[in-house]
Design a protein around this motif. Structure first.
Motif, PDB file in Angstrom:
ATOM      1  N   THR A 396       0.749  -0.822  -0.270  1.00  0.00           N
ATOM      2  CA  THR A 396      -0.118   0.098  -0.414  1.00  0.00           C
ATOM      3  C   THR A 396       1.013   1.214  -0.064  1.00  0.00           C
ATOM      4  O   THR A 396       0.666   1.972   0.820  1.00  0.00           O
ATOM      5  N   VAL A 397       1.511   1.412  -0.955  1.00  0.00           N
ATOM      6  CA  VAL A 397       2.446   2.097  -0.843  1.00  0.00           C
ATOM      7  C   VAL A 397       2.272   2.531  -2.688  1.00  0.00           C
ATOM      8  O   VAL A 397       1.819   1.682  -3.705  1.00  0.00           O
ATOM      9  N   GLY A 398       3.134   3.900  -2.612  1.00  0.00           N
ATOM     10  CA  GLY A 398       2.873   4.505  -4.533  1.00  0.00           C
ATOM     11  C   GLY A 398       4.151   3.983  -4.849  1.00  0.00           C
ATOM     12  O   GLY A 398       4.105   3.110  -6.343  1.00  0.00           O
ATOM     13  N   THR A 399       5.604   3.631  -4.338  1.00  0.00           N
ATOM     14  CA  THR A 399       6.714   2.923  -5.487  1.00  0.00           C
ATOM     15  C   THR A 399       7.229   2.283  -4.465  1.00  0.00           C
ATOM     16  O   THR A 399       7.665   2.922  -3.380  1.00  0.00           O
ATOM     17  N   PHE A 400       7.183   1.180  -4.528  1.00  0.00           N
ATOM     18  CA  PHE A 400       7.875  -0.308  -3.845  1.00  0.00           C
ATOM     19  C   PHE A 400       9.440   0.335  -2.910  1.00  0.00           C
ATOM     20  O   PHE A 400       9.590   0.619  -1.752  1.00  0.00           O
ATOM     21  N   VAL A 401      10.551   0.855  -4.536  1.00  0.00           N
ATOM     22  CA  VAL A 401      11.677   0.690  -4.204  1.00  0.00           C
ATOM     23  C   VAL A 401      12.486   1.829  -5.166  1.00  0.00           C
ATOM     24  O   VAL A 401      11.685   2.124  -6.587  1.00  0.00           O
ATOM     25  N   VAL A 402      12.695   2.649  -4.584  1.00  0.00           N
ATOM     26  CA  VAL A 402      13.285   3.770  -5.372  1.00  0.00           C
ATOM     27  C   VAL A 402      15.531   3.726  -5.311  1.00  0.00           C
ATOM     28  O   VAL A 402      15.730   3.705  -3.667  1.00  0.00           O
ATOM     29  N   VAL A 403      16.561   3.399  -5.551  1.00  0.00           N
ATOM     30  CA  VAL A 403      17.254   3.521  -5.544  1.00  0.00           C
ATOM     31  C   VAL A 403      17.750   4.684  -6.981  1.00  0.00           C
ATOM     32  O   VAL A 403      17.258   4.658  -7.797  1.00  0.00           O
ATOM     33  N   ASN A 404      17.903   6.270  -6.270  1.00  0.00           N
ATOM     34  CA  ASN A 404      17.473   7.487  -6.484  1.00  0.00           C
ATOM     35  C   ASN A 404      18.540   7.980  -7.250  1.00  0.00           C
ATOM     36  O   ASN A 404      17.733   8.945  -8.382  1.00  0.00           O
ATOM     37  N   ASP A 405      19.846   7.546  -7.476  1.00  0.00           N
ATOM     38  CA  ASP A 405      20.886   8.569  -8.386  1.00  0.00           C
ATOM     39  C   ASP A 405      21.920   7.468  -8.868  1.00  0.00           C
ATOM     40  O   ASP A 405      22.492   6.405  -8.394  1.00  0.00           O
ATOM     41  N   PRO A 406      22.558   7.864  -9.985  1.00  0.00           N
ATOM     42  CA  PRO A 406      23.607   7.600 -10.262  1.00  0.00           C
ATOM     43  C   PRO A 406      24.620   6.274  -9.388  1.00  0.00           C
ATOM     44  O   PRO A 406      25.441   5.163  -9.435  1.00  0.00           O
ATOM     45  N   GLY A 407      25.167   7.106  -8.278  1.00  0.00           N
ATOM     46  CA  GLY A 407      25.868   6.978  -6.983  1.00  0.00           C
ATOM     47  C   GLY A 407      25.756   5.357  -6.379  1.00  0.00           C
ATOM     48  O   GLY A 407      26.784   5.018  -5.686  1.00  0.00           O
ATOM     49  N   SER A 408      23.994   5.538  -6.094  1.00  0.00           N
ATOM     50  CA  SER A 408      23.372   4.352  -5.667  1.00  0.00           C
ATOM     51  C   SER A 408      23.430   3.572  -6.177  1.00  0.00           C
ATOM     52  O   SER A 408      23.835   2.860  -7.041  1.00  0.00           O
ATOM     53  N   SER A 409      23.959   2.010  -5.261  1.00  0.00           N
ATOM     54  CA  SER A 409      23.558   0.827  -5.587  1.00  0.00           C
ATOM     55  C   SER A 409      23.327  -0.157  -4.636  1.00  0.00           C
ATOM     56  O   SER A 409      23.371   0.032  -3.367  1.00  0.00           O
ATOM     57  N   ILE A 410      22.690  -1.507  -4.496  1.00  0.00           N
ATOM     58  CA  ILE A 410      22.395  -2.784  -3.629  1.00  0.00           C
ATOM     59  C   ILE A 410      22.942  -3.589  -4.315  1.00  0.00           C
ATOM     60  O   ILE A 410      23.514  -3.692  -5.769  1.00  0.00           O
ATOM     61  N   SER A 411      23.446  -4.097  -3.165  1.00  0.00           N
ATOM     62  CA  SER A 411      24.356  -5.729  -3.805  1.00  0.00           C
ATOM     63  C   SER A 411      23.471  -6.811  -3.288  1.00  0.00           C
ATOM     64  O   SER A 411      24.080  -7.484  -4.276  1.00  0.00           O
ATOM     65  N   THR A 412      22.603  -6.823  -2.789  1.00  0.00           N
ATOM     66  CA  THR A 412      21.021  -8.048  -3.065  1.00  0.00           C
ATOM     67  C   THR A 412      20.008  -7.643  -2.196  1.00  0.00           C
ATOM     68  O   THR A 412      19.693  -6.437  -1.580  1.00  0.00           O
ATOM     69  N   ALA A 413      19.247  -7.764  -3.178  1.00  0.00           N
ATOM     70  CA  ALA A 413      17.556  -7.441  -2.983  1.00  0.00           C
ATOM     71  C   ALA A 413      16.630  -8.359  -3.402  1.00  0.00           C
ATOM     72  O   ALA A 413      16.430  -8.756  -5.066  1.00  0.00           O
ATOM     73  N   ASP A 414      16.317  -9.528  -2.232  1.00  0.00           N
ATOM     74  CA  ASP A 414      15.442 -10.367  -3.055  1.00  0.00           C
ATOM     75  C   ASP A 414      14.210 -10.982  -1.867  1.00  0.00           C
ATOM     76  O   ASP A 414      14.093 -10.103  -1.005  1.00  0.00           O
ATOM     77  N   TYR A 415      13.075 -11.748  -2.456  1.00  0.00           N
ATOM     78  CA  TYR A 415      12.302 -12.685  -1.343  1.00  0.00           C
ATOM     79  C   TYR A 415      11.805 -12.108  -0.586  1.00  0.00           C
ATOM     80  O   TYR A 415      11.147 -11.409   0.573  1.00  0.00           O
ATOM     81  N   HIS A 416      10.996 -10.499  -1.513  1.00  0.00           N
ATOM     82  CA  HIS A 416      10.555  -9.548  -0.992  1.00  0.00           C
ATOM     83  C   HIS A 416       9.087  -9.888  -1.279  1.00  0.00           C
ATOM     84  O   HIS A 416       8.494 -10.709  -2.346  1.00  0.00           O
ATOM     85  N   ASP A 417       7.819  -9.466  -0.439  1.00  0.00           N
ATOM     86  CA  ASP A 417       6.302  -9.716  -0.980  1.00  0.00           C
ATOM     87  C   ASP A 417       6.317  -7.911  -0.785  1.00  0.00           C
ATOM     88  O   ASP A 417       5.382  -7.305  -0.704  1.00  0.00           O
ATOM     89  N   TYR A 418       5.980  -8.054  -2.590  1.00  0.00           N
ATOM     90  CA  TYR A 418       5.557  -6.530  -2.708  1.00  0.00           C
ATOM     91  C   TYR A 418       3.849  -6.545  -3.691  1.00  0.00           C
ATOM     92  O   TYR A 418       3.277  -7.679  -3.880  1.00  0.00           O
ATOM     93  N   PHE A 419       2.399  -5.409  -2.996  1.00  0.00           N
ATOM     94  CA  PHE A 419       1.695  -5.669  -2.708  1.00  0.00           C
ATOM     95  C   PHE A 419       1.256  -4.859  -2.545  1.00  0.00           C
ATOM     96  O   PHE A 419       1.125  -3.693  -1.998  1.00  0.00           O
ATOM     97  N   ASN A 420      -0.323  -4.120  -3.261  1.00  0.00           N
ATOM     98  CA  ASN A 420      -1.563  -3.374  -3.171  1.00  0.00           C
ATOM     99  C   ASN A 420      -0.416  -2.190  -3.152  1.00  0.00           C
ATOM    100  O   ASN A 420      -0.772  -1.926  -2.912  1.00  0.00           O
ATOM    101  N   GLY A 421       0.757  -1.743  -4.590  1.00  0.00           N
ATOM    102  CA  GLY A 421       1.168  -0.541  -4.433  1.00  0.00           C
ATOM    103  C   GLY A 421       0.602  -0.401  -6.117  1.00  0.00           C
ATOM    104  O   GLY A 421      -0.361  -0.213  -6.512  1.00  0.00           O
ATOM    105  N   ASN A 422       1.351   0.730  -6.589  1.00  0.00           N
ATOM    106  CA  ASN A 422       0.621   1.044  -8.004  1.00  0.00           C
ATOM    107  C   ASN A 422       1.794   0.242  -8.942  1.00  0.00           C
ATOM    108  O   ASN A 422       1.936   0.730 -10.719  1.00  0.00           O
ATOM    109  N   SER A 423       2.071  -1.034  -8.593  1.00  0.00           N
ATOM    110  CA  SER A 423       3.622  -1.586  -9.579  1.00  0.00           C
ATOM    111  C   SER A 423       4.522  -0.927  -9.719  1.00  0.00           C
ATOM    112  O   SER A 423       4.985  -0.553 -11.366  1.00  0.00           O
ATOM    113  N   ASP A 424       5.403   0.264  -9.016  1.00  0.00           N
ATOM    114  CA  ASP A 424       5.756   0.448  -9.415  1.00  0.00           C
ATOM    115  C   ASP A 424       7.300   0.778  -8.720  1.00  0.00           C
ATOM    116  O   ASP A 424       7.144   0.347  -7.149  1.00  0.00           O
ATOM    117  N   TRP A 425       8.183   0.719  -9.254  1.00  0.00           N
ATOM    118  CA  TRP A 425       9.657   0.999  -8.726  1.00  0.00           C
ATOM    119  C   TRP A 425      10.406   1.738  -9.689  1.00  0.00           C
ATOM    120  O   TRP A 425      10.247   2.178 -10.559  1.00  0.00           O
TER     121      TRP A 425
END
Length: 522
Positions: A396-425
């Protein structure tokens, strides 16, 4: 062997009352340095000072100021008798109780209270202000307890109220600035325990300031914060200070909309920390935020539920896990970019995120799927790198995950349940929808789902939840508190975990967490 008095009794006027019938003294006796030491009638190591009755302080003053320290294993304890209270129109910048740079102290309200077994428990000992901020009649900085320096201090079982009662849609009267007022304010204090307290109505509930040298080994737990601009905060100051090993766990923070001021002088957060002091920045290492329940109505000027920024300084090895973050606001009448948390329900800002920054097994429940304004589940910004995101529920959010600039990074992202949002990352400025579109640019979330987590009334998992057995087993990370859920249910040492803050318990309500937990200053 210490020869200081074992027990000292204080009443408002020095006459016997309550438990204080054995030669009681007045507060002025406590505040006189000559009455502290190792003499048989002096306050010193191992002395328990019991206060009885209602103490009415002078506006802008302190009622009790410590004049000496205890020693390891024999602290000086200030203990509230049944129904003892400290009251004034408003207290001064040194607080109703001032530790005055002393060490090995205990300040105890008398009976366990705060956030216990996932319920609010009222306290015996009370510190309150009766006029400060009520309809803005008085506009004075006020503190309940002021801890300056020192080490090995424990604050427990106290109710601290109305240090400033902000009135919604009225100006903040200049008191919105950082550090302006707090129920409990500590500065550069190591080996600090703050637990089982219940505070409401101040700019900050629990403020851990670090501005010089290294502050280490701080715990805040089993506390309640209500109606704050910032419930829990760790502000830096000075030049190149350090905060090492702070644990913020098993607390509640609720509401804050009363800080929606007409001058926009406050943005509301349940937790807000930063390391950006001076030109050289500060350093935070080993911060853990876990097992907390942050919820309610933060109002129209909110910023984040768990938010840390390090524009100049460094945050190394931070862990945020097992938290339940729930937005119950209807946002009625809200306009502008802060009507929903623009920095995310969980937000981490660089550029200097080092080590492993991990967000694990959190449950995030927003209040709308709209995207016309920032409304973000998890946000990584400011070139924060190498974040590990696993086993979270975001709904129940507008955007599930935001990684918002070129210098940001994630090493791992997994095993989440995204529900009832705007189907938006959002990956570095590009909106991605649906989940398959997000998986490509982020190279993540291959095992994540968008199924119904089927949350109960207390946000635990019901039968048929998509989050059951969805999570990775993270026991190999070696984080002891993560191996149980927010309610104390052990997670499997070998099999798959459930995603979110709660482990599935067969469809019923989770059991209460363990009771009788305590910690002593040594």
């Amino acid at each position: 062997m210490f020869s200081s008095a074992a027990n000292v009794y204080i009443t408002p006027d020095g006459s016997p009352q309550g438990a204080c019938t054995n030669n009681p003294q007045s507060p002025s006796w406590f505040n006189k340095a000559a009455n502290w030491g190792s003499g048989a009638t002096q306050i010193g190591a191992g002395t328990v000072v019991t206060i009885c009755g209602t103490f009415v302080g002078t506006n802008g003053s302190s009622e009790f100021t410590f004049q000496g320290s205890g020693v390891n294993g024999n602290p000086v304890e200030l203990l509230f008798d049944t129904n003892a209270s400290l009251t004034a129109g408003y207290w001064g910048g040194n607080g109703a109780i001032a530790t005055n740079s002393q060490s090995y102290l205990v300040i105890d309200g008398g009976t366990p209270c705060g956030w216990i077994n996932q319920a609010e428990v009222n306290c015996n000992g009370v510190i309150t202000a009766t006029a400060n901020g009520s309809a803005l009649a008085n506009q004075q900085a006020s503190f309940g307890i002021e801890v300056t320096g020192g080490t090995n201090i424990e604050i427990r079982n106290l109710s601290i109220t109305n240090m400033f009662v902000q009135v919604i849609n009225q100006p903040t009267a200049g008191w919105s600035q950082d550090g302006a007022m707090a129920a409990i304010d500590t500065r550069n204090t190591s080996n600090l325990l703050v637990h089982n307290n219940f505070v409401h109505d101040a700019h900050a509930g629990y403020q851990i300031e670090f501005s010089a040298g290294t502050t280490t080994n701080v715990q805040l737990y089993n506390n309640v914060s209500q109606n704050m601009c910032a419930g829990y905060t760790t502000p830096s100051g000075g030049t190149s200070p350090a905060l090492n090993g702070i644990l913020i766990h098993d607390n509640e923070s609720v509401d804050g909309r009363n800080w929606d001021a007409s001058d926009n002088g406050c943005h509301e957060d349940h937790f807000h920390g930063w390391a950006e002091s001076g030109g050289n920045g500060g350093t935070v290492t080993g911060m853990q935020i876990y097992n907390n329940y942050f919820h309610g109505d933060l109002g129209c000027h909110q910023n984040g539920y768990v938010y840390f920024e390090a524009d100049i300084g460094t945050n190394s090895g931070a862990l945020v896990y097992n938290n339940l973050l729930v937005n119950t606001s209807d946002n009625s009448g809200c306009k502008g970019p802060w009507a929903y948390p623009p920095s995310g329900y969980i937000g981490w800002k660089g550029p200097n995120c080092s080590g492993t920054t991990g967000f694990y097994n959190n449950t995030i429940v927003g209040n709308t799927t709209q995207t016309s304004q920032p409304n973000i589940g998890i946000m990584i910004e400011g070139s924060c790198q190498g974040v590990d995101l696993r086993n979270n529920i975001v709904t129940t959010v507008g955007t599930f995950v935001v990684v918002n600039d070129p210098g940001s990074s994630i090493s791992t992202a997994d095993y989440h349940d995204y529900f009832n949002g705007n189907s938006d990352w959002n990956w570095k400025g590009s909106n991605e929808s649906p989940l398959a579109s997000w998986q490509g640019p982020c190279n993540c979330d291959r095992s994540s789902l968008t199924g119904d987590p089927k949350l109960s009334g207390n946000f635990s998992l019901l039968a048929g939840s998509a989050a059951i057995s969805l999570g990775a087993n993270l026991s190999s990370l070696g984080i002891p508190a993560l191996n149980s859920d927010i309610a104390g249910i052990p997670r499997s040492p070998n099999g798959s975990w459930d995603s979110g803050a709660f482990a599935y318990s067969g469809g019923g309500s989770p059991p209460s967490p363990p009771t009788g937990l305590s910690a002593m200053v040594q």
